[in-house]
Design a protein around this motif. Structure first.
Motif, short mmCIF file in Angstrom:
data_model
loop_
_atom_site.label_atom_id
_atom_site.label_comp_id
_atom_site.label_asym_id
_atom_site.label_seq_id
_atom_site.Cartn_x
_atom_site.Cartn_y
_atom_site.Cartn_z
N VAL A 11 0.85 -1.19 0.00
CA VAL A 11 0.00 0.00 0.00
C VAL A 11 0.89 1.24 0.00
CG1 VAL A 11 -1.92 -1.14 1.16
CG2 VAL A 11 -0.14 -0.05 2.53
N ARG A 12 0.35 2.34 -0.51
CA ARG A 12 1.13 3.57 -0.61
C ARG A 12 0.95 4.47 0.60
NH1 ARG A 12 -1.33 5.15 -6.33
NH2 ARG A 12 -3.08 4.18 -5.23
N GLY A 13 -0.21 4.40 1.23
CA GLY A 13 -0.47 5.23 2.40
C GLY A 13 -0.44 4.41 3.68
N THR A 14 -0.78 5.07 4.78
CA THR A 14 -0.82 4.41 6.09
C THR A 14 -2.26 4.03 6.42
OG1 THR A 14 1.07 5.72 6.85
CG2 THR A 14 -0.27 4.63 8.53
N PRO A 15 -2.52 2.76 6.67
CA PRO A 15 -3.89 2.33 6.99
C PRO A 15 -4.27 2.62 8.44
CG PRO A 15 -2.43 0.44 7.00
CD PRO A 15 -1.59 1.63 6.60
N TRP A 16 -4.51 3.89 8.72
CA TRP A 16 -4.74 4.30 10.10
C TRP A 16 -5.94 3.61 10.73
CZ3 TRP A 16 -0.71 6.30 12.14
CH2 TRP A 16 0.13 7.16 11.41
N VAL A 17 -7.00 3.42 9.98
CA VAL A 17 -8.20 2.79 10.54
C VAL A 17 -7.92 1.33 10.90
CG1 VAL A 17 -10.58 2.10 10.06
CG2 VAL A 17 -9.76 4.35 9.33
N THR A 18 -7.22 0.63 10.04
CA THR A 18 -6.87 -0.75 10.34
C THR A 18 -6.04 -0.84 11.61
OG1 THR A 18 -6.92 -1.38 8.00
CG2 THR A 18 -5.67 -2.80 9.48
N TYR A 19 -5.04 0.03 11.71
CA TYR A 19 -4.21 0.04 12.92
C TYR A 19 -5.04 0.38 14.15
CZ TYR A 19 -0.10 0.05 9.83
OH TYR A 19 0.84 -0.28 8.89
N ALA A 20 -5.93 1.37 14.03
CA ALA A 20 -6.75 1.79 15.17
C ALA A 20 -7.68 0.67 15.62
CB ALA A 20 -7.55 3.03 14.80
N LEU A 21 -8.24 -0.07 14.67
CA LEU A 21 -9.12 -1.17 15.02
C LEU A 21 -8.36 -2.27 15.76
CD1 LEU A 21 -11.26 -1.47 11.76
CD2 LEU A 21 -12.08 -0.77 14.02
N ILE A 22 -7.15 -2.55 15.31
CA ILE A 22 -6.34 -3.57 15.98
C ILE A 22 -6.00 -3.15 17.41
CG2 ILE A 22 -4.09 -4.72 15.97
CD1 ILE A 22 -4.23 -4.70 12.90
N VAL A 23 -5.57 -1.90 17.56
CA VAL A 23 -5.24 -1.40 18.90
C VAL A 23 -6.46 -1.41 19.80
CG1 VAL A 23 -4.52 0.65 20.18
CG2 VAL A 23 -3.29 -0.01 18.10
N ALA A 24 -7.61 -0.98 19.27
CA ALA A 24 -8.83 -0.93 20.06
C ALA A 24 -9.25 -2.33 20.52
CB ALA A 24 -9.95 -0.28 19.26
N ASN A 25 -9.16 -3.30 19.64
CA ASN A 25 -9.54 -4.66 20.00
C ASN A 25 -8.64 -5.23 21.08
OD1 ASN A 25 -11.76 -6.19 18.26
ND2 ASN A 25 -10.78 -4.69 16.91
N ILE A 26 -7.34 -4.99 20.95
CA ILE A 26 -6.40 -5.48 21.95
C ILE A 26 -6.63 -4.80 23.30
CG2 ILE A 26 -3.96 -5.62 22.60
CD1 ILE A 26 -3.31 -5.93 19.63
N ALA A 27 -6.83 -3.47 23.27
CA ALA A 27 -7.04 -2.73 24.51
C ALA A 27 -8.31 -3.18 25.22
CB ALA A 27 -7.10 -1.23 24.21
N VAL A 28 -9.38 -3.36 24.48
CA VAL A 28 -10.64 -3.81 25.10
C VAL A 28 -10.46 -5.20 25.71
CG1 VAL A 28 -13.02 -4.51 24.62
CG2 VAL A 28 -12.13 -2.38 23.65
N PHE A 29 -9.75 -6.07 25.02
CA PHE A 29 -9.54 -7.41 25.55
C PHE A 29 -8.76 -7.37 26.85
CE2 PHE A 29 -6.99 -11.29 25.93
CZ PHE A 29 -7.98 -12.26 25.89
N VAL A 30 -7.68 -6.61 26.88
CA VAL A 30 -6.83 -6.56 28.06
C VAL A 30 -7.58 -5.99 29.26
CG1 VAL A 30 -4.77 -5.49 29.05
CG2 VAL A 30 -4.69 -6.45 26.75
#
Length: 269
Positions: A11-30
């Motif tokens: 990809v040419r840009g940064t997938p900020w939403v994908t990263y944010a979803l991953i971080v949010a899922n991990i944070a909620v789990f912890v």
């Protein structure tokens, strides 16, 4: 079953939403109440009761989604002792719950590290290209729509179930469906368990097509003993929803780079 580890589709840009979803899922789990036991492997009855109460309040429940009725008794999160011994106390719910909103909160809840990491692996590999093709906001909306479609599809097929439905699997299945439509020839590095983990580079249509066929097979209760504990129907519905929503974008999607002389991960002679 193959395990994807990387796709050859930069990809040419940064997938900020994908990263944010991953971080949010991990944070909620912890930080999920009562989840500490699953992290340490030493869960107490009090932790289990707390977790059950939390999931009952924030997970999606098919009965509630279809009939829009709250249960009369729910876990309170406390431990009590009765004629049958110690157990979780149940009482009338002391909160108001929106079944529609519970679908959204349930998409960020997971029951184990394996459940969480498996979902995040697929989102990490395939989400960035779909986000780049759709744009940040449209991808976020797409993710949510697929998650809702998967949850309600499962609820319609299991309208009398009172078991909580949790996980991002339905939404991520939509991402996989979109990837299959938009990048069917993209190469994906996978590990194939055959005595050892054998690395191969396969076209996405094989990897994702096989994944979908297995989910459809399992959703019919075939080949697995835990079909009642895994929402395979939600996976199927989410995948089809993602496929249909991404279809209009197919004509303008540039093809992924194709490795020259590569055949299933090895160079042809």
């Amino acid at each position: 079953m193959v395990i994807p580890v990387h796709d050859v589709n930069p990809v040419r840009g940064t997938p900020w939403v994908t990263y944010a979803l991953i971080v949010a899922n991990i944070a909620v789990f912890v930080f999920t109440p009562g989840m500490a036991g699953s992290l340490t492997g030493d869960g107490s009855l009090a932790q289990l009761c707390h977790l059950q109460a939390f999931l009952d309040q924030y997970a999606a429940v098919p009965q509630e989604l279809i009939h829009h009725e709250m249960p009369r008794l729910v876990p309170t999160g406390e431990v009590g002792v009765g004629p049958q011994g110690a157990g979780c106390v149940i009482a009338p719910p002391g909160y108001d719950k929106s079944p529609e909103l519970s679908v959204l909160t349930a998409m960020f809840l997971h029951g184990s590290w394996l459940h969480l990491l498996g979902n995040m692996l697929f989102l990490w590999i395939f989400g960035n290209n779909i986000e780049e093709r759709m744009g940040h906001l449209r991808f976020l909306l797409f993710y949510g729509v697929c998650g809702y479609a998967a949850s309600y599809g499962f609820a319609l097929a299991n309208s009398d179930s009172g078991d909580p439905l949790i996980g991002a699997s339905g939404a991520i299945a939509g991402v996989l469906g979109a990837y299959l439509v938009l990048y069917p020839r993209a190469r994906v590095w996978v590990l194939v368990p055959f005595l050892i983990f054998l690395p191969l580079r396969l076209p996405a249509w094989i990897v994702l097509g096989l994944w979908f066929v297995l989910q459809a097979f399992y959703s019919a209760g075939q080949g697995v003993s835990d079909a009642g504990t895994v929402a395979y129907v939600a996976h199927v519905v989410g995948f089809v929803a993602g496929l249909l929503l991404a279809w209009p974008l197919k004509p303008g999607t540039p093809p992924p780079p194709q490795p020259r002389g590569a055949l299933f991960g090895r160079r042809a002679r």
